[in-house]
Design a protein around this motif. Structure first.
Motif, PDB file in Angstrom:
ATOM      1  N   ALA A 140      -1.354  -6.385  -5.302  1.00  0.00           N
ATOM      2  CA  ALA A 140      -0.989  -6.535  -6.719  1.00  0.00           C
ATOM      3  C   ALA A 140      -0.845  -5.167  -7.391  1.00  0.00           C
ATOM      4  O   ALA A 140       0.026  -4.984  -8.239  1.00  0.00           O
ATOM      5  N   LEU A 141      -1.676  -4.202  -7.012  1.00  0.00           N
ATOM      6  CA  LEU A 141      -1.536  -2.847  -7.566  1.00  0.00           C
ATOM      7  C   LEU A 141      -0.171  -2.251  -7.236  1.00  0.00           C
ATOM      8  O   LEU A 141       0.487  -1.657  -8.094  1.00  0.00           O
ATOM      9  N   PHE A 142       0.257  -2.406  -6.001  1.00  0.00           N
ATOM     10  CA  PHE A 142       1.577  -1.896  -5.604  1.00  0.00           C
ATOM     11  C   PHE A 142       2.693  -2.649  -6.316  1.00  0.00           C
ATOM     12  O   PHE A 142       3.695  -2.068  -6.727  1.00  0.00           O
ATOM     13  N   GLU A 143       2.533  -3.960  -6.453  1.00  0.00           N
ATOM     14  CA  GLU A 143       3.565  -4.774  -7.101  1.00  0.00           C
ATOM     15  C   GLU A 143       3.746  -4.397  -8.567  1.00  0.00           C
ATOM     16  O   GLU A 143       4.858  -4.444  -9.089  1.00  0.00           O
ATOM     17  N   VAL A 144       2.670  -4.009  -9.254  1.00  0.00           N
ATOM     18  CA  VAL A 144       2.755  -3.594 -10.654  1.00  0.00           C
ATOM     19  C   VAL A 144       3.665  -2.381 -10.787  1.00  0.00           C
ATOM     20  O   VAL A 144       4.433  -2.262 -11.737  1.00  0.00           O
ATOM     21  N   GLN A 145       3.625  -1.476  -9.823  1.00  0.00           N
ATOM     22  CA  GLN A 145       4.429  -0.252  -9.870  1.00  0.00           C
ATOM     23  C   GLN A 145       5.852  -0.467  -9.357  1.00  0.00           C
ATOM     24  O   GLN A 145       6.729   0.337  -9.612  1.00  0.00           O
ATOM     25  N   GLU A 196       8.204  -3.886   2.642  1.00  0.00           N
ATOM     26  CA  GLU A 196       7.633  -3.317   3.868  1.00  0.00           C
ATOM     27  C   GLU A 196       6.682  -2.169   3.531  1.00  0.00           C
ATOM     28  O   GLU A 196       5.628  -2.018   4.138  1.00  0.00           O
ATOM     29  N   PHE A 197       7.071  -1.346   2.556  1.00  0.00           N
ATOM     30  CA  PHE A 197       6.220  -0.241   2.112  1.00  0.00           C
ATOM     31  C   PHE A 197       4.893  -0.788   1.589  1.00  0.00           C
ATOM     32  O   PHE A 197       3.820  -0.298   1.933  1.00  0.00           O
ATOM     33  N   ILE A 198       4.970  -1.805   0.761  1.00  0.00           N
ATOM     34  CA  ILE A 198       3.756  -2.400   0.189  1.00  0.00           C
ATOM     35  C   ILE A 198       2.879  -2.974   1.298  1.00  0.00           C
ATOM     36  O   ILE A 198       1.676  -2.700   1.357  1.00  0.00           O
ATOM     37  N   GLN A 199       3.470  -3.743   2.201  1.00  0.00           N
ATOM     38  CA  GLN A 199       2.699  -4.353   3.282  1.00  0.00           C
ATOM     39  C   GLN A 199       2.004  -3.302   4.131  1.00  0.00           C
ATOM     40  O   GLN A 199       0.820  -3.416   4.439  1.00  0.00           O
TER      41      GLN A 199
END
Length: 168
Positions: free
Chosen positions: A17-22, A31-34
């Motif tokens: 969720a932190l990555f998704e906010v950005q 893929e980067f987030i995963q």
């Protein structure tokens, strides 16, 4: 040593969720987030679940716990994870409520590296990190940390506080 890699791989919803906010601002792929969530969970597992685990002393400002990241279930899961960590023998977590005494104006970490000189690491709003092993700087941030520990909730009160947040 506990084998918890599956536990940590199954979690990570808060980190995701932190990555998704950005994501809307940054050029970030799924893929980067995963991959980064997997790396965070593996780093966490290696640091917290190994023989001779590092000793962690953490003071969390109340604001860090109240800013929603993801939905309510993500936040509940994160509170439960912090509670679980707070109950570990080698982890000390305290919450610094809004209306209690001294707080630092920036995030920092003090690294006691045993035989090596202690270091302080500070983070700024632009994502930059500064480090220093100068005794004067380390002592200054140690005093800041000690001041926050002195006014933060104790362990049991911290767990009660987090359990109340998880119920909401």
């Amino acid at each position: 040593m506990r084998s918890a890699s599956k536990t940590y791989r199954a979690r990570g919803t808060y980190a995701r969720a932190l990555f998704e906010v950005q994501r809307p601002v940054e050029d970030t792929t799924a893929e980067f987030i995963q991959r980064n969530v997997e790396l965070r969970m593996e780093r966490k597992r290696r640091v917290l679940d190994r023989e001779g685990s590092v000793r962690l002393r953490i003071v969390l400002g109340e604001a860090a716990l109240r800013i929603p990241v993801g939905d309510q279930e993500v936040m509940r899961e994160q509170y439960r994870e912090i509670i679980k960590l707070a109950k570990e023998d080698h982890v000390s977590i305290q919450v610094l409520p809004f209306k209690r005494g001294y707080r630092s104006s920036n995030d920092f970490t003090i690294l006691d590296l045993g035989e090596l000189p202690a270091r302080v690491q500070t983070d700024n709003a632009w994502g930059a990190v500064s480090t220093s092993d100068k005794r004067r700087e380390v002592d200054r941030f140690t005093r800041r940390f000690d001041a926050m520990v002195g006014v933060a909730l104790g362990l049991e009160d911290t767990i009660d506080f987090l359990e109340e947040l998880a119920r909401k």
